[in-house]
Design a protein around this motif. Structure first.
Motif, short mmCIF file in Angstrom:
data_model
loop_
_atom_site.label_atom_id
_atom_site.label_comp_id
_atom_site.label_asym_id
_atom_site.label_seq_id
_atom_site.Cartn_x
_atom_site.Cartn_y
_atom_site.Cartn_z
N PRO A 39 62.69 -42.89 75.80
CA PRO A 39 61.66 -43.24 74.84
C PRO A 39 62.59 -44.12 74.04
CG PRO A 39 61.43 -40.68 75.12
CD PRO A 39 62.38 -41.31 76.04
N ALA A 40 63.89 -44.32 73.68
CA ALA A 40 64.63 -44.92 72.94
C ALA A 40 64.58 -46.30 73.53
CB ALA A 40 66.25 -44.38 72.81
N LEU A 41 64.38 -46.37 74.53
CA LEU A 41 64.27 -48.02 75.22
C LEU A 41 63.20 -48.65 74.60
CD1 LEU A 41 64.69 -47.90 79.06
CD2 LEU A 41 66.08 -48.98 77.48
N PHE A 42 62.33 -47.79 73.84
CA PHE A 42 60.92 -48.51 73.23
C PHE A 42 61.31 -48.25 71.55
CE2 PHE A 42 59.71 -47.55 77.53
CZ PHE A 42 59.18 -48.71 77.89
N VAL A 101 51.47 -54.52 86.90
CA VAL A 101 52.75 -55.22 86.95
C VAL A 101 53.32 -55.54 85.93
CG1 VAL A 101 53.61 -57.31 88.16
CG2 VAL A 101 51.76 -55.90 89.37
N LEU A 102 52.49 -56.30 85.05
CA LEU A 102 53.15 -56.86 83.63
C LEU A 102 53.32 -55.75 82.55
CD1 LEU A 102 51.08 -59.88 83.45
CD2 LEU A 102 53.35 -59.94 84.05
N LEU A 103 52.85 -54.57 82.77
CA LEU A 103 52.80 -53.46 81.67
C LEU A 103 54.28 -53.05 81.17
CD1 LEU A 103 51.04 -51.48 80.07
CD2 LEU A 103 51.55 -49.74 82.11
N ILE A 104 55.26 -53.14 82.34
CA ILE A 104 56.39 -52.61 81.79
C ILE A 104 57.27 -53.85 81.00
CG2 ILE A 104 59.04 -51.92 82.68
CD1 ILE A 104 57.39 -50.09 84.58
N PRO A 105 57.30 -54.84 81.62
CA PRO A 105 57.98 -56.02 80.92
C PRO A 105 57.44 -56.45 79.33
CG PRO A 105 56.96 -56.94 82.96
CD PRO A 105 56.98 -55.38 83.07
N PHE A 106 56.02 -56.23 79.46
CA PHE A 106 55.49 -56.58 78.09
C PHE A 106 55.72 -55.29 77.38
CE2 PHE A 106 53.76 -60.36 79.61
CZ PHE A 106 53.28 -61.07 78.60
N GLY A 107 55.65 -54.26 77.69
CA GLY A 107 55.78 -53.01 76.71
C GLY A 107 57.46 -53.01 76.16
N LEU A 108 58.24 -53.61 77.02
CA LEU A 108 59.75 -53.76 76.46
C LEU A 108 59.67 -54.81 75.45
CD1 LEU A 108 61.78 -53.39 79.70
CD2 LEU A 108 62.01 -51.70 77.76
N LEU A 109 58.74 -55.96 75.76
CA LEU A 109 58.64 -57.15 74.70
C LEU A 109 58.15 -56.71 73.43
CD1 LEU A 109 58.98 -59.93 74.07
CD2 LEU A 109 56.62 -60.16 75.20
N PHE A 110 57.11 -55.98 73.48
CA PHE A 110 56.64 -55.47 72.50
C PHE A 110 57.66 -54.51 71.41
CE2 PHE A 110 51.83 -55.68 72.13
CZ PHE A 110 51.61 -56.65 72.85
N ALA A 111 58.40 -53.51 72.28
CA ALA A 111 59.37 -52.82 71.38
C ALA A 111 60.29 -53.79 70.95
CB ALA A 111 60.02 -51.80 72.54
N HIS A 112 60.89 -54.84 71.46
CA HIS A 112 61.96 -55.70 70.87
C HIS A 112 61.12 -56.30 69.68
CE1 HIS A 112 65.56 -55.02 73.17
NE2 HIS A 112 64.66 -54.40 74.08
N LEU A 113 59.97 -56.70 69.72
CA LEU A 113 59.27 -57.71 68.79
C LEU A 113 59.30 -56.75 67.77
CD1 LEU A 113 56.80 -59.89 70.50
CD2 LEU A 113 58.87 -60.48 69.77
N ASP A 114 58.78 -55.52 67.94
CA ASP A 114 58.37 -54.56 66.83
C ASP A 114 59.76 -54.31 65.94
OD1 ASP A 114 56.34 -52.54 65.47
OD2 ASP A 114 57.98 -51.13 65.99
N ALA A 115 60.99 -54.16 66.61
CA ALA A 115 62.20 -53.71 66.17
C ALA A 115 62.50 -54.96 65.15
CB ALA A 115 63.31 -53.59 67.16
N LEU A 144 71.76 -53.12 78.89
CA LEU A 144 71.25 -54.61 79.55
C LEU A 144 69.94 -54.95 79.01
CD1 LEU A 144 71.41 -56.33 82.14
CD2 LEU A 144 70.04 -54.52 83.34
N MET A 145 68.92 -54.08 78.79
CA MET A 145 68.09 -54.73 78.32
C MET A 145 67.94 -55.06 76.69
SD MET A 145 65.36 -54.21 80.14
CE MET A 145 66.52 -54.85 81.28
N ALA A 146 68.93 -54.61 75.98
CA ALA A 146 69.11 -55.11 74.62
C ALA A 146 69.91 -56.55 74.86
CB ALA A 146 70.19 -54.32 74.02
N ALA A 147 70.77 -56.84 75.97
CA ALA A 147 71.32 -57.91 75.78
C ALA A 147 70.50 -59.09 76.46
CB ALA A 147 72.65 -57.89 77.25
N ILE A 148 69.52 -58.76 77.25
CA ILE A 148 68.55 -59.85 78.01
C ILE A 148 67.91 -60.13 76.68
CG2 ILE A 148 66.54 -60.01 79.38
CD1 ILE A 148 67.97 -58.26 81.29
N PHE A 149 67.28 -59.32 75.95
CA PHE A 149 66.27 -59.65 74.89
C PHE A 149 66.97 -60.32 73.83
CE2 PHE A 149 63.49 -56.89 77.32
CZ PHE A 149 62.13 -57.80 77.04
N ALA A 150 68.14 -59.75 73.50
CA ALA A 150 68.83 -60.70 72.51
C ALA A 150 69.14 -62.24 72.75
CB ALA A 150 70.63 -60.21 72.41
N VAL A 151 69.42 -62.31 73.96
CA VAL A 151 69.60 -63.81 74.58
C VAL A 151 68.09 -64.57 74.24
CG1 VAL A 151 69.66 -65.34 76.46
CG2 VAL A 151 71.38 -63.61 76.30
#
Length: 270
Positions: free
Chosen positions: A209-212, A100-114, A7-14
């Motif tokens: 951990p693999a989510l990040f 509040v923004l820690l988790i969404p921005f943490g996921l954003l950082f992970a996808h940008l790093d990838a 789900l996270m991969a699909a959202i950030f792919a869009v």
């Protein structure tokens, strides 16, 4: 966990994949601008500007007192103590939106790093492909590569790490799938040669951990003897005004500047 990973991969792919056709610096800049605006929106929803202003005025008042009475050590000492106490409610007010923004921005950082931490291989370059076992020491694993990529070394086993490494050589531009064969199992890993993007380093089983660490490719099936497979891509650097910068530096600078410039219009208090 696998469902959440997909789900996270699909959202950030869009959100992020349309930028893959742009030069990496352009895409990163656009994401950074959007992140600065989202940060302001999040702070506007989760913070209390009036309480922040009141707490900030108290801090400023005690700071001013230390300057006005700098020749009176006892007064300066009391003002410094009061200043430290006044900082607590100010920092608490500022901390709430960031939590509040820690988790969404943490996921954003992970996808940008990838997407932006590494660059694709170029024809003629060599790199290492790592396979990690979920348990035990693998013995009969082998790596197969299609035309355009060549495996040009024997498998190197590292029992202490439950790891097997191969050296591969990029031969022609394209997006390819390496195939890791482990007994009766097989797992594919995308490898990118040439192009602007696509240098996704790791594919792994679906864990927290693999989510990040491996957020973009579909997770390996849980229960597989293969925990992860990774391609060591060269690091990507962005040259801005003669400076060679990591992606996170550009992201933080651009998003911070956007947030500072628009904070009054958004009604946000820092």
């Amino acid at each position: 966990m696998a469902t959440l990973h997909r789900l996270m991969a699909a959202i950030f792919a869009v959100l992020l994949d349309p930028l893959a056709t742009l030069p990496p610096l352009t895409g990163l800049t656009l994401v950074s601008v959007a992140a600065g605006i989202i940060l302001l929106a999040g702070m506007r929803l989760c913070s209390d500007p009036q309480a922040i202003r009141a707490a900030k005025r108290k801090v400023q008042a005690h700071l001013l007192a230390t300057r006005l009475y700098r020749h009176e050590p006892s007064t300066v000492g009391r003002s410094l103590g009061a200043l430290l106490i006044a900082l607590i409610p100010y920092l608490m007010q500022m901390l709430r939106p960031f939590v509040v923004l820690l988790i969404p921005f943490g996921l954003l950082f992970a996808h940008l790093d990838a997407r932006y931490a590494s660059r694709p291989l170029q024809p003629g370059e060599r790199t290492i492909v790592k396979a990690i076992a979920a348990h035990g020491t693998p013995e009969d694993w082998r790596l197969e590569a299609p035309s355009g990529v060549a495996v040009d070394s024997v498998a190197v086993r590292l029992p202490s790490r439950h790891e097997i490494d191969w050296r591969v050589r990029a031969e022609a531009p394209g997006s390819y799938s390496l195939t890791l064969l482990a007994g009766t199992e097989h797992v594919r890993k995308r490898i990118q040669v040439g192009g602007l993007s696509g240098a996704v380093a790791q594919r792994a089983q679906a864990t927290l951990p693999a989510l990040f660490s491996a957020p973009t490719e579909a997770p390996i099936d849980s229960g597989s003897t293969i925990a992860a497979i990774e391609v060591e891509y060269p690091a990507q650097r962005f040259v801005v005004l003669g400076w060679s910068l990591h992606w996170i530096v550009i992201f933080l600078v651009v998003s911070s500047v956007v947030a500072l410039l628009l904070r009054h219009r958004a009604g946000v208090e820092f």
